[in-house]
Design a protein around this motif. Structure first.
Motif, PDB file in Angstrom:
ATOM      1  N   THR A  89       0.830  -1.200   0.000  1.00  0.00           N
ATOM      2  CA  THR A  89       0.000   0.000   0.000  1.00  0.00           C
ATOM      3  C   THR A  89       0.867   1.254   0.000  1.00  0.00           C
ATOM      4  O   THR A  89       0.488   2.289  -0.569  1.00  0.00           O
ATOM      5  CB  THR A  89      -0.925   0.004   1.229  1.00  0.00           C
ATOM      6  N   MET A  90       2.043   1.187   0.605  1.00  0.00           N
ATOM      7  CA  MET A  90       2.931   2.334   0.703  1.00  0.00           C
ATOM      8  C   MET A  90       3.857   2.478  -0.496  1.00  0.00           C
ATOM      9  O   MET A  90       4.629   3.436  -0.589  1.00  0.00           O
ATOM     10  CB  MET A  90       3.756   2.232   1.989  1.00  0.00           C
ATOM     11  N   MET A  91       3.807   1.546  -1.423  1.00  0.00           N
ATOM     12  CA  MET A  91       4.672   1.615  -2.603  1.00  0.00           C
ATOM     13  C   MET A  91       4.067   2.521  -3.672  1.00  0.00           C
ATOM     14  O   MET A  91       2.842   2.630  -3.785  1.00  0.00           O
ATOM     15  CB  MET A  91       4.901   0.206  -3.174  1.00  0.00           C
ATOM     16  N   PRO A  92       4.917   3.160  -4.486  1.00  0.00           N
ATOM     17  CA  PRO A  92       4.398   4.028  -5.555  1.00  0.00           C
ATOM     18  C   PRO A  92       4.085   3.248  -6.825  1.00  0.00           C
ATOM     19  O   PRO A  92       4.892   2.453  -7.294  1.00  0.00           O
ATOM     20  CB  PRO A  92       5.562   5.002  -5.781  1.00  0.00           C
ATOM     21  N   PHE A  93       2.916   3.460  -7.381  1.00  0.00           N
ATOM     22  CA  PHE A  93       2.518   2.910  -8.680  1.00  0.00           C
ATOM     23  C   PHE A  93       2.251   4.105  -9.597  1.00  0.00           C
ATOM     24  O   PHE A  93       1.294   4.850  -9.391  1.00  0.00           O
ATOM     25  CB  PHE A  93       1.270   2.046  -8.538  1.00  0.00           C
ATOM     26  N   CYS A  94       3.113   4.281 -10.585  1.00  0.00           N
ATOM     27  CA  CYS A  94       3.058   5.515 -11.353  1.00  0.00           C
ATOM     28  C   CYS A  94       2.698   5.327 -12.817  1.00  0.00           C
ATOM     29  O   CYS A  94       2.608   6.303 -13.559  1.00  0.00           O
ATOM     30  CB  CYS A  94       4.404   6.241 -11.270  1.00  0.00           C
ATOM     31  N   GLY A  95       2.518   4.111 -13.274  1.00  0.00           N
ATOM     32  CA  GLY A  95       2.275   3.951 -14.700  1.00  0.00           C
ATOM     33  C   GLY A  95       1.416   2.749 -15.036  1.00  0.00           C
ATOM     34  O   GLY A  95       0.184   2.799 -14.929  1.00  0.00           O
ATOM     35  N   PRO A  96       2.039   1.624 -15.430  1.00  0.00           N
ATOM     36  CA  PRO A  96       1.275   0.433 -15.846  1.00  0.00           C
ATOM     37  C   PRO A  96       0.341  -0.057 -14.744  1.00  0.00           C
ATOM     38  O   PRO A  96       0.702  -0.050 -13.572  1.00  0.00           O
ATOM     39  CB  PRO A  96       2.370  -0.594 -16.144  1.00  0.00           C
TER      40      PRO A  96
END
Length: 328
Positions: free
Chosen positions: A162-169
């Motif tokens: 949950t704390m990780m960044p998801f910025c694209g795919p």
């Protein structure tokens, strides 16, 4: 650990792709297959729960753990299958970010829970201890303990992701959301978090497996020293059947989870998904037959139910006599 940046995390939903090589003309067939699998699994396990609830003679330690396993199997299939069916029926494979994280947690939770339940089932069946140690209260306490403890490692993994960044795919090459399918979508290097999740999964799966193997050895040694020929044959038959299910549950998991750590161990996406679905969905499908319908008490109860229903249902001849008497 990653720090969430609202400007960096732009993904608001994820989309399940399913089998990447599956052609559209087979979508309906696959969806119907999953639907049949889901209904059969739920009905089979729900039947055990209903029988247990209605028949007081079955309210024993052995059946308490069986019902717990049945409820866990119902929970897993209910979490895992509806979205992949929607993907192939209506091309609707999307889930919101937090809903996706919830499914990831529940997928790993029920996997951990099943592992702990299988351990409890094997430990409780040790012949010398069962009559004196395993009471209804003890088994209920152990079962509740399993349902609570199973949240620990999946909960830690879910919080990390949950704390990780998801910025694209945001397209997930899988049939449901789990750690393996979400890791490639993380921006940056998630190796530390993935390694922690992998270690937790290995612990919750293979520590119980070690105790299960030890329990099998103790059971076999005890039976060889106590039972007669017929008793040995029956016990070994039961152990062999249960051992096959346990092998299906544990062994393929190791290869799927270990693939990222062994360069020579490669699997295509389609094979990985098929293997995951096999070890995830096949045991819940056949558990009611392995653990329940082979039990004499449950088979006898089901026969009595069917026979009672037939006895209650009036035959055509009885209906004619009733009408004749009422007219007379």
């Amino acid at each position: 650990m990653f720090q969430v940046d609202e400007n960096y995390t732009r993904v608001s939903e994820f989309v399940i792709v399913g089998f990447p090589s599956l052609q559209p003309e087979f979508f309906d067939l696959v969806a119907w297959f999953f639907f049949f699998l889901y209904v059969t699994t739920v009905v089979g396990n729900l039947l055990l729960v209903v029988v247990f609830a209605l028949e007081h003679s079955l309210q024993k330690p052995m059946y308490i753990i069986m019902v717990s396993l049945a409820l866990s199997d119902i929970g897993f299939t209910t979490v895992a299958l509806p979205k992949i069916m929607a993907r192939y029926w209506w091309n609707d494979g999307s889930l919101g970010f937090h809903t996706c994280q919830f499914q990831e947690h529940m997928i790993h939770y029920f996997g951990s829970l099943n592992s702990l339940i299988l351990l409890t089932m094997l430990l409780s069946s040790f012949p010398l201890r069962y009559p004196t140690v395993m009471t209804n209260q003890t088994m209920t306490g152990l079962t509740l303990f399993c349902w609570v403890v199973a949240h620990i490692f999946p909960g830690i993994s879910t919080v990390n992701f949950t704390m990780m960044p998801f910025c694209g795919p945001n397209r997930i090459i899988h049939a449901f959301y789990d750690t393996m399918s979400l890791t490639p979508l993380v921006c940056g290097d998630p190796s530390r978090q993935f390694s922690a999740a992998f270690a937790g999964a290995m612990f919750i799966l293979y520590v119980p497996l070690a105790f299960i193997i030890l329990s099998y050895i103790c059971i076999i040694v005890s039976v060889l020293s106590m039972a007669g020929g017929q008793g040995r044959k029956k016990t070994f038959s039961t152990c062999a059947t249960q051992g096959c299910i346990i092998s299906i549950y544990y062994i393929p998991r190791f290869f799927v989870y270990s693939t990222p750590f062994f360069p020579n161990l490669t699997m295509t996406a389609d094979k990985c998904i098929a293997t995951t679905l096999f070890y995830s969905l096949f045991p819940p499908l056949i558990n009611p037959f392995i653990y329940c319908l082979r039990t004499k008490e449950i088979k006898q109860i089901l026969k009595c139910w069917v026979k009672g229903r037939r006895d209650i249902t009036p035959t055509k001849h009885d209906q004619i006599l009733t009408i004749t008497k009422s007219q007379g």
